[in-house]
Design a protein around this motif. Structure first.
Motif, PDB file in Angstrom:
ATOM      1  N   ARG A 133      13.237  13.358  -1.011  1.00  0.00           N
ATOM      2  CA  ARG A 133      13.780  11.971  -0.887  1.00  0.00           C
ATOM      3  C   ARG A 133      12.338  11.276  -0.873  1.00  0.00           C
ATOM      4  O   ARG A 133      12.700  10.195  -0.755  1.00  0.00           O
ATOM      5  CB  ARG A 133      14.572  11.395   0.402  1.00  0.00           C
ATOM      6  N   GLU A 134      11.424  11.722  -1.366  1.00  0.00           N
ATOM      7  CA  GLU A 134      10.094  10.887  -1.319  1.00  0.00           C
ATOM      8  C   GLU A 134       9.431  10.490  -2.558  1.00  0.00           C
ATOM      9  O   GLU A 134       8.313  10.048  -2.820  1.00  0.00           O
ATOM     10  CB  GLU A 134       9.055  11.826  -0.531  1.00  0.00           C
ATOM     11  N   TRP A 135      10.168  11.229  -3.905  1.00  0.00           N
ATOM     12  CA  TRP A 135       9.500  10.757  -4.893  1.00  0.00           C
ATOM     13  C   TRP A 135       9.014   9.574  -5.501  1.00  0.00           C
ATOM     14  O   TRP A 135       8.065   9.014  -6.148  1.00  0.00           O
ATOM     15  CB  TRP A 135      10.063  11.610  -6.207  1.00  0.00           C
ATOM     16  N   ARG A 136       9.749   8.468  -5.267  1.00  0.00           N
ATOM     17  CA  ARG A 136       9.744   7.160  -5.649  1.00  0.00           C
ATOM     18  C   ARG A 136       8.805   6.497  -4.675  1.00  0.00           C
ATOM     19  O   ARG A 136       7.823   5.530  -4.996  1.00  0.00           O
ATOM     20  CB  ARG A 136      11.099   6.290  -5.330  1.00  0.00           C
ATOM     21  N   ASP A 137       8.629   7.068  -3.248  1.00  0.00           N
ATOM     22  CA  ASP A 137       7.867   6.112  -2.261  1.00  0.00           C
ATOM     23  C   ASP A 137       6.874   6.832  -1.767  1.00  0.00           C
ATOM     24  O   ASP A 137       6.390   6.424  -0.753  1.00  0.00           O
ATOM     25  CB  ASP A 137       8.937   5.529  -1.318  1.00  0.00           C
ATOM     26  N   ALA A 138       6.499   7.917  -2.154  1.00  0.00           N
ATOM     27  CA  ALA A 138       5.718   8.879  -0.930  1.00  0.00           C
ATOM     28  C   ALA A 138       4.200   8.001  -0.947  1.00  0.00           C
ATOM     29  O   ALA A 138       3.850   7.732  -1.970  1.00  0.00           O
ATOM     30  CB  ALA A 138       5.467  10.393  -2.042  1.00  0.00           C
ATOM     31  N   THR A 139       3.729   8.119   0.096  1.00  0.00           N
ATOM     32  CA  THR A 139       2.267   7.943   0.526  1.00  0.00           C
ATOM     33  C   THR A 139       1.589   9.259   0.755  1.00  0.00           C
ATOM     34  O   THR A 139       2.080  10.051   1.384  1.00  0.00           O
ATOM     35  CB  THR A 139       2.220   7.016   1.365  1.00  0.00           C
ATOM     36  N   VAL A 140       0.224   9.064   0.639  1.00  0.00           N
ATOM     37  CA  VAL A 140      -0.634  10.191   1.392  1.00  0.00           C
ATOM     38  C   VAL A 140      -0.115  10.591   2.856  1.00  0.00           C
ATOM     39  O   VAL A 140      -0.512  11.283   3.219  1.00  0.00           O
ATOM     40  CB  VAL A 140      -2.158  10.084   0.749  1.00  0.00           C
ATOM     41  N   GLU A 141       0.065   9.442   3.701  1.00  0.00           N
ATOM     42  CA  GLU A 141       0.311   9.834   4.861  1.00  0.00           C
ATOM     43  C   GLU A 141       1.657  10.169   5.090  1.00  0.00           C
ATOM     44  O   GLU A 141       1.543  11.223   6.195  1.00  0.00           O
ATOM     45  CB  GLU A 141       0.273   8.334   5.815  1.00  0.00           C
ATOM     46  N   THR A 142       2.632  10.012   4.410  1.00  0.00           N
ATOM     47  CA  THR A 142       4.015  10.447   4.728  1.00  0.00           C
ATOM     48  C   THR A 142       4.173  12.028   3.984  1.00  0.00           C
ATOM     49  O   THR A 142       4.794  12.555   4.737  1.00  0.00           O
ATOM     50  CB  THR A 142       4.987   9.586   4.730  1.00  0.00           C
ATOM     51  N   ALA A 143       4.138  11.772   2.906  1.00  0.00           N
ATOM     52  CA  ALA A 143       4.417  13.044   2.071  1.00  0.00           C
ATOM     53  C   ALA A 143       3.299  13.288   1.021  1.00  0.00           C
ATOM     54  O   ALA A 143       3.396  13.070  -0.137  1.00  0.00           O
ATOM     55  CB  ALA A 143       5.759  12.892   1.340  1.00  0.00           C
ATOM     56  N   PRO A 144       2.197  13.758   1.359  1.00  0.00           N
ATOM     57  CA  PRO A 144       0.966  14.128   0.657  1.00  0.00           C
ATOM     58  C   PRO A 144       1.295  15.072  -0.322  1.00  0.00           C
ATOM     59  O   PRO A 144       0.910  15.160  -1.488  1.00  0.00           O
ATOM     60  CB  PRO A 144      -0.103  14.499   1.540  1.00  0.00           C
ATOM     61  N   GLU A 145       2.323  15.896   0.006  1.00  0.00           N
ATOM     62  CA  GLU A 145       2.633  16.874  -1.099  1.00  0.00           C
ATOM     63  C   GLU A 145       3.237  16.372  -2.102  1.00  0.00           C
ATOM     64  O   GLU A 145       2.853  16.782  -3.592  1.00  0.00           O
ATOM     65  CB  GLU A 145       3.531  17.816  -0.454  1.00  0.00           C
ATOM     66  N   VAL A 146       4.064  15.406  -2.247  1.00  0.00           N
ATOM     67  CA  VAL A 146       4.682  14.795  -3.457  1.00  0.00           C
ATOM     68  C   VAL A 146       3.607  13.675  -3.852  1.00  0.00           C
ATOM     69  O   VAL A 146       3.413  13.614  -5.014  1.00  0.00           O
ATOM     70  CB  VAL A 146       5.915  14.157  -2.953  1.00  0.00           C
ATOM     71  N   PHE A 147       3.052  13.245  -3.087  1.00  0.00           N
ATOM     72  CA  PHE A 147       1.837  11.976  -3.443  1.00  0.00           C
ATOM     73  C   PHE A 147       0.812  12.801  -4.406  1.00  0.00           C
ATOM     74  O   PHE A 147       0.927  12.144  -5.572  1.00  0.00           O
ATOM     75  CB  PHE A 147       1.053  11.530  -2.248  1.00  0.00           C
ATOM     76  N   HIS A 148       0.551  13.931  -4.216  1.00  0.00           N
ATOM     77  CA  HIS A 148      -0.679  14.391  -5.051  1.00  0.00           C
ATOM     78  C   HIS A 148      -0.128  15.103  -6.153  1.00  0.00           C
ATOM     79  O   HIS A 148      -0.487  14.957  -7.110  1.00  0.00           O
ATOM     80  CB  HIS A 148      -1.376  15.659  -4.087  1.00  0.00           C
ATOM     81  N   VAL A 149       1.213  15.695  -6.193  1.00  0.00           N
ATOM     82  CA  VAL A 149       1.687  16.472  -7.330  1.00  0.00           C
ATOM     83  C   VAL A 149       2.187  15.217  -8.366  1.00  0.00           C
ATOM     84  O   VAL A 149       1.940  15.454  -9.397  1.00  0.00           O
ATOM     85  CB  VAL A 149       2.969  17.313  -6.970  1.00  0.00           C
TER      86      VAL A 149
END
Ligand SMILES: [Zn+2]
Length: 387
Positions: free
Chosen positions: A232-248
């Motif tokens: 549920r993070e693909w639109r909004d991910a930040t490096v603080e909340t969801a680095p896994e999605v943010f980096h990919v």
């Protein structure tokens, strides 16, 4: 040790259980622990010791309060003595309690929601792949707990080739997704495999075998160490909340995406199916047709895939763009799919001994690779409807 020498422990990689009472073999009362920072629960994995030859009754008292109570109907728990071979054991669900009656054949036996996939095995999977000269590893960043986010790259076609992405285990309790990855990586690592060679002549495959190593280690069902549900993070991910999605997502922005398959497990449905992007805005007819054709080709390829059952399709324009599949289909206008496999047995072709299993997940990955190869000429970017 508690009770008559009988004890339950989950203090290991991926472990999850809380002991409410362990008064003897016939009175083992357990609860599934919630994710460390979110209120999801369903994954369990624990070791029972000191009960060899005793008729045990294990009760998971809070099964009915788990995230997907429908997942317990017709569900059989997984058990293993050696941690390698997992078999299904008789299990019943009534009045919100999951009951496993079992006589352990050994002093120690493991029980789990599905065959676990350890971080050690993940490390070996990655190490085995990078030993091949046509395979590269990229680590675009770390998780909240400091673990590497591993992206394997197969093929050296560069950015002019088609960019195919395969990711798994955003939801860490869905371990079948990484067993599936073993099958994919075995095929893609074999440069002499004709389908691999043919595909890599035209495409680069980017593979993330485990999107959520922190949640995997912590024994979480759905979230990372900070409590984020990565899908549920693909639109909004930040490096603080969801680095896994943010980096990919950042790597995907660099390479572009012509195809993505996001691999999951579903608690309730006893079949394999693909969820798509029917609800994205401005969906063009040919973009949708490729999704339907891909599903049909995979069903023709494998008796372990079907198209009759699955999630309800979102109405036009109603997609949740926080979800990987819809986010990527909308942003890159490409074929983007969620593959779901069962925790339960697989109804169309059941296996009483193992249910849906690591071995079959691996084989299904090979079928996916074959179908992706067959449809490779149609992969790419589609226009928005009305353009
Ligand atoms: Zn999932």
């Amino acid at each position: 040790m508690t009770g008559q020498g009988v004890a339950v422990s989950a203090a290991f990689d991926g472990g999850n259980i809380e002991v409410e009472r362990c008064a003897g073999p016939e009175d083992i009362r357990l609860n599934i622990r919630a994710d460390n920072a979110a209120d999801f629960r369903q994954w369990f994995y624990f070791r029972l010791t000191g009960a060899r030859g005793h008729d045990c009754t294990l009760r998971l008292l809070n099964a009915g309060a788990c995230s997907y109570p429908g997942g317990w109907e017709n569900y059989q728990a997984c058990a293993s003595v050696d941690g390698r071979t997992w078999v299904r054991v008789p299990t019943s669900y009534a009045a919100g309690v999951l009951t496993i009656p079992y006589r352990p054949p050994a002093d120690a036996i493991y029980f789990a929601y599905f065959a676990p996939y350890s971080l050690d095995r993940h490390a070996a999977l990655v190490a085995g792949a990078v030993a091949h000269p046509h395979v590269a590893l990229e680590v675009p960043g770390q998780t909240l707990d400091g673990r590497d986010i591993d992206i394997l790259r197969f093929g050296d076609g560069g950015l002019t080739a088609k960019q195919l992405w395969f990711i798994a285990r955003q939801h860490p309790g869905e371990t079948m997704a990484e067993w599936w990855m073993e099958g994919l990586i075995a095929r893609l690592s074999d440069a002499d495999d004709p389908v691999t060679a043919g595909l890599l002549a035209e495409a680069v495959c980017h593979v993330v075998p485990n999107m959520n190593p922190d949640g995997s280690a912590r024994g979480n069902l759905r979230t990372n160490a900070g409590g984020a549900n990565l899908n549920r993070e693909w639109r909004d991910a930040t490096v603080e909340t969801a680095p896994e999605v943010f980096h990919v997502r950042a790597k995907m922005a660099e390479t572009g995406v012509d195809f993505c398959l996001d691999v999951h497990g579903d608690e309730a449905l006893p079949v394999n199916f693909i969820a798509g992007y029917e609800g994205i805005p401005d969906l063009a007819t040919d973009h949708l047709a490729l999704l339907d054709d891909y599903r049909a080709e995979l069903a023709a390829q494998s008796p372990d895939f079907q198209t009759a059952r699955g999630y309800p399709k979102a109405a036009a324009g109603k997609a949740d763009l926080r979800i990987c599949t819809s986010y990527l289909a909308d942003r890159f206008r490409c074929l983007s799919m969620t593959l779901e496999m069962p925790f339960k047995d697989h109804d169309p072709r059941p296996d009483a001994a193992q249910g849906w299993s690591p071995a079959r997940a691996r084989r299904l990955a090979g079928d996916v690779l074959d179908v992706t190869y067959r449809l490779r000429g149609r992969l790419g970017r589609f226009e928005r409807s009305g353009q």
